[in-house]
Design a protein around this motif. Structure first.
Motif, PDB file in Angstrom:
ATOM      1  N   SER A  64      23.595  25.512  42.933  1.00 52.90           N
ATOM      2  CA  SER A  64      22.307  25.884  42.338  1.00 52.90           C
ATOM      3  C   SER A  64      21.486  26.806  43.233  1.00 52.90           C
ATOM      4  CB  SER A  64      21.489  24.609  42.068  1.00 52.90           C
ATOM      5  OG  SER A  64      21.124  23.975  43.289  1.00 52.90           O
ATOM      6  N   THR A 104      21.367  23.446  36.839  1.00 54.72           N
ATOM      7  CA  THR A 104      22.596  23.262  37.614  1.00 54.72           C
ATOM      8  C   THR A 104      22.458  22.104  38.588  1.00 54.72           C
ATOM      9  OG1 THR A 104      23.177  25.616  37.464  1.00 54.72           O
ATOM     10  CG2 THR A 104      24.191  24.356  39.254  1.00 54.72           C
ATOM     11  N   ARG A 110      19.316  29.332  45.016  1.00 49.13           N
ATOM     12  CA  ARG A 110      18.609  30.570  44.689  1.00 49.13           C
ATOM     13  C   ARG A 110      17.818  31.046  45.895  1.00 49.13           C
ATOM     14  NH1 ARG A 110      15.315  30.863  39.218  1.00 49.13           N
ATOM     15  NH2 ARG A 110      17.447  31.132  38.439  1.00 49.13           N
ATOM     16  N   SER A 149      19.099  27.499  37.748  1.00 51.77           N
ATOM     17  CA  SER A 149      19.220  26.782  39.010  1.00 51.77           C
ATOM     18  C   SER A 149      18.797  25.315  38.864  1.00 51.77           C
ATOM     19  CB  SER A 149      18.368  27.455  40.090  1.00 51.77           C
ATOM     20  OG  SER A 149      18.397  26.728  41.293  1.00 51.77           O
ATOM     21  N   GLN A 175      25.507  28.271  39.373  1.00 54.47           N
ATOM     22  CA  GLN A 175      24.538  28.461  38.281  1.00 54.47           C
ATOM     23  C   GLN A 175      25.140  28.126  36.917  1.00 54.47           C
ATOM     24  OE1 GLN A 175      21.911  28.464  39.490  1.00 54.47           O
ATOM     25  NE2 GLN A 175      21.562  29.903  41.155  1.00 54.47           N
ATOM     26  N   LYS A 198      25.417  33.002  46.934  1.00 54.44           N
ATOM     27  CA  LYS A 198      24.534  33.883  46.161  1.00 54.44           C
ATOM     28  C   LYS A 198      24.909  35.347  46.397  1.00 54.44           C
ATOM     29  CE  LYS A 198      19.729  34.658  44.889  1.00 54.44           C
ATOM     30  NZ  LYS A 198      20.040  34.471  43.465  1.00 54.44           N
TER      31      LYS A 198
END
Length: 520
Positions: free
Chosen positions: A417, A392, A419, A389, A378, A451
């Motif tokens: 990135s 990125t 998510r 996101s 991120q 994440k």
């Protein structure tokens, strides 16, 4: 902020180019200015009655006028050092002393005429320090010469400089005939093939080819425009033999006027692009290469990298190309590297334990990919927190990351990135055929791992630095050892546990936050 500005003037047989590089405290090379003129000095080479080759007075005037303008540009940009290099056209000239003196009088700088080996090795040096390849053949076809090298384990094994280039090939085979004359093309192809076959070390060496220089870049750009390529940049771009055949067919099918309007092709290369395309195809066939990569880094970058390695404790290491590239991106995107280091440590620890439990097959390259993606996770938030996101993914997939080919670059962008699954699938809509279902499922698992690792340091206090994953029947237990309050981390970890569960093939997962003192 740049600590130093270095200007490099490259006097080639086809073009004369000035590039000004800004060098910062980390020895990052930033291209501040790039100017060129299609001087085509090889056209001014005369042969005397005694057989000597000299650069004509008109050629010297073209050279001096160009260097005078470039020298003034360097002064205006307050350059610290001006390096002037010459290759084939000047190397062939017997009146080098006259040329040197004219340049010295005009600019106050000393001309350095590169030997054939130096010209070949500097290009190879640049590729070696900007693409993650240990074994390769490089080709740099200029206006009056063609340099080939063979590298093994990052070391130069063989090199050769042929006394022909795209301009001299044009003059020899296409004089008084159209640029796409079939017989001239056939004769050029036959000549190049015979020349390359004279090098035994080229035959069936079966290593990747790397194209250096403007002709290789132009052909790659043309093919990208033809196919609506979804990302920017050519460094690390792959071309197949079939793709090169397609560009050759395209160049043959168009008139010179039509080539002027061809996206990706420089107008000053329109009449010499076919000989270059033929050279790449013949080299491809002779070596039985698996692929043809394009390098944006070449002779000029090799000279500067070598200079910096000599003067600044070797900042460029061929074994650390990707790591250096990501470190530079972290600085540009203002990444907090202390927080990133914690995130990377947790992600790699989890990955290794998942491998030990048989949920992943351990691969060093995959571990490195996770580590580098964790550092850049991120990173687009420096533009906008809400769309971190999206920023990125766009930044990483479109920037020139040394050491990464284009697919590796997109993989890094997907992981950094990540998510959720829906957003990932949205990002890759333009990349049809790049990832099969198995690879996509793996990317989702690895993205979820990153994440979840981000959640374990939500407060950025680094309270969780040790963890242990164990399996009991059909469920898993993850102990997270804490050395301080973890209220935020408990909430975020529970919320994002579903991402880690994908790597556990959907099995139950129990999280237990354990104070470190309880272990003593």
């Amino acid at each position: 902020m740049h600590d130093q500005k270095i200007a490099l003037i490259d006097i080639g047989s086809n073009t004369i180019r000035l590039v000004i590089y800004g060098i910062n405290a980390y020895c990052d090379m930033n291209e501040l200015l790039n100017l060129k003129t299609p001087a085509r000095l090889s056209q001014y080479l005369d042969q005397t009655k005694s057989g000597e080759i000299t650069l004509s007075p008109q050629g010297i005037k073209v050279l001096v006028d160009t260097l005078t303008a470039f020298h003034r540009t360097c002064q205006a940009h307050k350059v610290n050092e001006e390096i002037i290099l010459a290759t084939a056209a000047i190397r062939q000239s017997q009146n080098q002393d006259e040329i040197r003196q004219a340049i010295k009088t005009t600019t106050g700088s000393t001309l350095r005429i590169l030997s054939e080996k130096e010209e070949a090795s500097y290009g190879q040096y640049a590729v070696n320090h900007s693409l993650s390849l240990e074994d390769m053949v490089t080709i740099d076809i200029g206006g009056g010469s063609c340099e080939l090298t063979l590298s093994h384990n990052n070391s130069l094994i063989h090199y050769h400089s042929f006394p022909f280039g795209v301009v001299t090939l044009k003059e020899r085979f296409f004089k008084d005939v159209p640029h796409n004359d079939p017989q001239a093309i056939e004769n050029t192809r036959k000549f190049i093939k015979e020349q390359f076959k004279s090098l035994d070390w080229l035959k069936k060496c079966q290593v990747p080819l790397v194209g250096i220089g403007g002709s290789a870049r132009n052909i790659a750009q043309v093919y990208q425009r033809l196919t609506d390529y979804p990302i920017a940049g050519i460094h690390g771009y792959h071309l197949s033999h079939k793709m090169l055949e397609k560009t050759l067919d395209l160049f043959q099918s168009k008139s010179l006027k039509e080539l002027d309007d061809l996206d990706g092709l420089s107008s000053d290369r329109r009449d010499i692009i076919i000989p270059a395309n033929l050279a790449f195809l013949e080299l491809f066939a002779l070596t039985k290469a698996p692929t043809f990569l394009i390098s944006k880094q070449g002779l000029r970058e090799g000279v500067i990298m070598h200079y910096l390695n000599q003067h600044y404790n070797r900042p460029f290491d061929p074994d650390l190309v990707k790591s250096r590239s990501v470190s530079r991106a972290c600085r540009e995107f203002k990444v907090n590297t202390v927080n990133a280091s914690t995130r990377a440590k947790l992600a790699m620890d989890l990955y290794r334990q998942l491998c030990e439990l048989g949920l992943f097959n351990y691969q060093y390259n995959q571990q490195l990919e996770i580590e580098l993606a964790a550092y850049l996770f991120q990173c687009g938030q420096f533009i906008d927190q809400e769309a971190d996101s999206q920023h990125t993914f766009y930044l990483l997939s479109n920037m020139n990351l040394a050491g990464f080919n284009h697919k590796e670059r997109v993989r890094l962008a997907i992981l950094a990135s990540f998510r959720n699954k829906s957003l990932l699938k949205q990002y890759i809509q333009a990349f049809t055929g790049w990832f099969d279902d198995m690879e996509l499922a793996q990317l989702i698992k690895l993205g979820g791992l990153l994440k979840f690792s981000q959640a374990l340091d939500d407060s950025q206090t680094h309270s969780i630095q040790t963890l242990k994953l164990t399996k009991s029947k059909s469920s898993y237990q993850l102990n997270l050892y804490c050395n301080g309050p973890v209220v935020a981390e408990q909430y975020r970890a529970q919320k994002h546990a579903k991402h880690l569960k994908r790597a556990l093939d959907g099995a139950n997962l129990c999280l237990d936050f354990v104070p470190l003192e309880s272990l003593s």
